[in-house]
Design an enzyme around this catalytic site. Structure first.
Site, short mmCIF file in Angstrom:
data_model
loop_
_atom_site.label_atom_id
_atom_site.label_comp_id
_atom_site.label_asym_id
_atom_site.label_seq_id
_atom_site.Cartn_x
_atom_site.Cartn_y
_atom_site.Cartn_z
N ASP A 59 -4.00 -14.25 -3.15
CA ASP A 59 -4.68 -15.13 -4.10
C ASP A 59 -5.83 -14.36 -4.75
OD1 ASP A 59 -6.55 -14.86 -2.08
OD2 ASP A 59 -6.30 -16.89 -1.30
N GLY B 215 3.53 11.18 -8.27
CA GLY B 215 4.30 10.12 -8.91
C GLY B 215 5.10 9.32 -7.91
N ASP C 59 7.82 8.82 -6.13
CA ASP C 59 9.00 9.62 -5.79
C ASP C 59 9.32 9.59 -4.29
OD1 ASP C 59 6.88 10.98 -4.77
OD2 ASP C 59 7.29 12.90 -5.77
N VAL D 252 0.52 10.10 -5.63
CA VAL D 252 0.71 11.48 -5.16
C VAL D 252 2.05 11.99 -5.67
CG1 VAL D 252 0.74 12.98 -3.13
CG2 VAL D 252 -0.64 10.88 -3.11
N HIS E 172 -6.40 -5.86 -2.34
CA HIS E 172 -7.19 -6.04 -1.12
C HIS E 172 -7.46 -7.51 -0.82
CE1 HIS E 172 -8.83 -1.61 -1.16
NE2 HIS E 172 -7.53 -1.69 -0.98
N THR E 173 -6.72 -8.39 -1.42
CA THR E 173 -6.74 -9.81 -1.03
C THR E 173 -5.84 -10.02 0.20
OG1 THR E 173 -6.39 -12.07 -1.80
CG2 THR E 173 -4.82 -10.44 -2.58
N HIS F 52 0.31 4.44 -2.41
CA HIS F 52 0.10 5.80 -1.89
C HIS F 52 1.23 6.74 -2.27
CE1 HIS F 52 -3.38 5.26 1.18
NE2 HIS F 52 -3.52 4.47 0.15
N ARG G 89 0.82 -1.22 0.00
CA ARG G 89 0.00 0.00 0.00
C ARG G 89 0.86 1.27 0.00
NH1 ARG G 89 -3.76 2.46 4.50
NH2 ARG G 89 -5.36 3.48 3.23
N ASN H 14 -4.16 8.59 4.79
CA ASN H 14 -2.92 8.07 5.36
C ASN H 14 -2.88 8.07 6.89
OD1 ASN H 14 -1.77 7.62 2.85
ND2 ASN H 14 -0.75 9.62 2.77
C1 HEM Z 1 -9.34 1.27 -5.87
C2 HEM Z 1 -9.24 2.23 -4.97
C3 HEM Z 1 -8.78 1.97 -3.58
C4 HEM Z 1 -9.41 2.38 -2.44
C5 HEM Z 1 -10.68 3.21 -2.37
C6 HEM Z 1 -8.65 1.86 -1.33
C7 HEM Z 1 -8.96 2.09 0.00
C8 HEM Z 1 -8.38 1.44 1.06
C9 HEM Z 1 -8.77 1.58 2.43
C10 HEM Z 1 -9.88 2.48 2.95
C11 HEM Z 1 -8.00 0.75 3.16
C12 HEM Z 1 -8.07 0.52 4.67
C13 HEM Z 1 -7.28 1.60 5.40
C14 HEM Z 1 -7.54 1.59 6.89
O1 HEM Z 1 -8.67 1.30 7.28
O2 HEM Z 1 -6.61 1.89 7.66
C15 HEM Z 1 -7.10 0.09 2.27
C16 HEM Z 1 -6.15 -0.82 2.63
C17 HEM Z 1 -5.25 -1.40 1.76
N1 HEM Z 1 -5.09 -1.07 0.43
FE1 HEM Z 1 -6.35 -0.01 -0.69
N2 HEM Z 1 -7.60 1.15 -1.80
C18 HEM Z 1 -7.62 1.19 -3.17
C19 HEM Z 1 -6.68 0.65 -4.03
C20 HEM Z 1 -5.55 -0.02 -3.63
C21 HEM Z 1 -4.45 -0.36 -4.49
C22 HEM Z 1 -4.35 0.01 -5.96
C23 HEM Z 1 -3.55 -1.03 -3.71
C24 HEM Z 1 -2.21 -1.59 -4.10
C25 HEM Z 1 -1.89 -1.96 -5.34
C26 HEM Z 1 -4.11 -1.11 -2.39
C27 HEM Z 1 -3.55 -1.78 -1.33
C28 HEM Z 1 -4.09 -1.84 -0.07
C29 HEM Z 1 -3.60 -2.74 0.95
C30 HEM Z 1 -2.56 -3.81 0.76
C31 HEM Z 1 -4.32 -2.44 2.11
C32 HEM Z 1 -4.14 -3.06 3.50
C33 HEM Z 1 -3.00 -2.31 4.21
C34 HEM Z 1 -2.65 -2.82 5.60
O3 HEM Z 1 -3.20 -3.80 6.07
O4 HEM Z 1 -1.77 -2.18 6.22
N3 HEM Z 1 -5.30 -0.46 -2.36
N4 HEM Z 1 -7.33 0.54 0.99
#
Ligand code: HEM
Ligand SMILES: *[C@@H]1O[C@H](CO)[C@@H](O)[C@H](O)[C@H]1NC(C)=O
Ligand SMILES: *[C@@H]1O[C@H](CO)[C@@H](O)[C@H](O)[C@H]1NC(C)=O
Ligand SMILES: *[C@@H]1O[C@H](CO)[C@@H](O)[C@H](O)[C@H]1NC(C)=O
Ligand SMILES: *[C@@H]1O[C@H](CO)[C@@H](O)[C@H](O)[C@H]1NC(C)=O
Length: 318
Positions: A246, A70, A72, A68, A191-192, A64, A60, A92
């Protein structure tokens, strides 16, 4: 004569390219820091072995970072007198993690090759190694990014998509970064792994009907309705196999077990239902598309050549 001129033109173009340094390359450090990739991989493996969720957090961080300004490493900069950094931005704050792991890896890379490997590249490689460590696909990470000398709280707030977004909003947010709707659906498969806080799925839990009843009931136990109570309580983004990279994220969507609103909108009778079905039934298609989309994401507006700098410490400008 014409062919002579065109050869000259090609030479000039190649030279211009190398001066502005726009091309990333998988072999960027093979001479200047041959041990860099092994050091990063070992650091990621150790961190993920200690806490599987760290793989999600590192993945993540790269997302992030790239959305933002690019890719960087702007996300890693602490606030300074000159700018307020990105870590306090809504998507964040109290949420992104993994800074200690990155700092630790950076210190080891610096010990091996002083001021050679950028923090932005460390994030890109750590994201790939995290996915691999949790059983996901691998890909060749293109390298040669440099680090920013600024960060932007405002851009972090405007360019990172919130979980309240619908498909059209998500598609627009990714299009703004040069990524397609198909890339968006594939990258959402991140989000897997990982976890989300109650405050990010409470509205879905109590207001939406396209949610599996037993799944919702179980979540409600640790995510009470009143705002402020249990806001930070965590639930796995993939309820089936929370720490395995997965395709269960997509099979969950088929049974209305997406955790975030922005997850379940990908399978809700709309235009991308077919792609979700395709990944639910074809894990190797998902692996291939996810890897390709990660390379695209990693190409978002990198600083190259003499732009930016190679930071000595990832949390501050030199
Ligand atoms: C499609 C739009 C996306 C939205 C709206 C979104 C939103 C979120 C939100 C709200 C969380 C939970 C944060 C929290 O509650 O603290 C999350 C977690 C996460 N996101 Fe996304 N996300 C998106 C796309 C992505 C992408 C593109 C990636 C990586 C390629 C990603 C990777 C992750 C990962 C791995 C987590 C878990 C992080 C952890 O457990 O520390 N997400 N995301
Ligand atoms: C950046 O902030 C973190 C957390 O407050 C702190 O541990 C770290 O030492 C800071 N980095 C620098 C260079 O001051
Ligand atoms: C702020 O910017 C000025 C001018 O670019 C620079 O000299 C100074 O070191 C910066 N301060 C910090 C805390 O980064
Ligand atoms: C999504 O975009 C539409 C316009 O396309 C806008 O009206 C709506 O407010 C946006 N939704 C969110 C949650 O930002
Ligand atoms: C649900 O929707 C209502 C009305 O749209 C809104 O006031 C409320 O904040 C939402 N969230 C929850 C958890 O009830």
């Amino acid at each position: 004569m014409a062919s002579c001129l065109s050869v000259l033109l090609l030479l000039c173009l190649a030279l211009a390219g190398s001066i502005s340094g726009q091309q990333l390359s998988a072999t960027f450090y093979s001479r200047s820091c041959p041990r860099a990739l092994a050091i990063i991989r070992a650091g990621v493996r150790a961190a993920v072995a200690q806490e599987p969720r760290m793989g999600a957090s590192l993945l993540r961080l790269h997302f992030h970072d790239c959305f933002v300004q690019g890719c960087d490493a702007s996300v890693l900069l602490n606030d300074t007198a000159n700018f307020t950094g990105e870590q306090g931005a809504n998507p964040n704050v109290g949420s992104i993690r993994g800074f200690n792991v990155v700092d630790n890896i950076k210190a080891q890379v610096e010990a091996a090759c002083k001021q050679t490997v950028s923090c932005a590249d460390i994030l890109a490689v750590a994201a790939r190694d995290s996915v691999v460590a949790l059983g996901g696909p691998s890909w060749r990470v293109l390298l040669g990014r440099r680090d920013s000398t600024t960060a932007s709280l405002a851009l972090a707030n405007s360019d990172l998509p919130p979980p309240s977004f619908d498909v059209a909003n998500l598609t627009a947010a990714f299009a703004a970064k040069g990524l397609s709707q198909a890339d968006m659906v594939a990258l959402s498969g991140a989000h897997t792994i990982g976890q989300a806080q109650c405050q990010n799925f409470r509205d879905r839990l109590y207001n939406e009907t396209n949610i599996d009843a037993a799944f919702a009931a179980a979540l409600k136990a640790s995510c009470p309705r009143p705002t402020g109570s249990g806001d930070g309580n965590l639930a796995p983004l993939d309820t089936t196999t929370p720490t395995a990279f997965d395709n269960a994220y997509y099979t969950n969507l088929l049974s209305n077990k997406g955790l975030l609103h922005s997850d379940q909108v990908l399978f809700n009778g709309g235009a991308v239902d077919g792609q979700v079905r395709s990944y639910a039934s074809g894990p190797s298609r998902f692996r291939r598309d996810f890897a390709a989309a990660m390379v695209k994401m990693g190409n978002i507006a990198p600083l190259t050549g003499t732009q930016g700098q190679i930071r000595l410490v990832c949390s501050k400008v030199n």
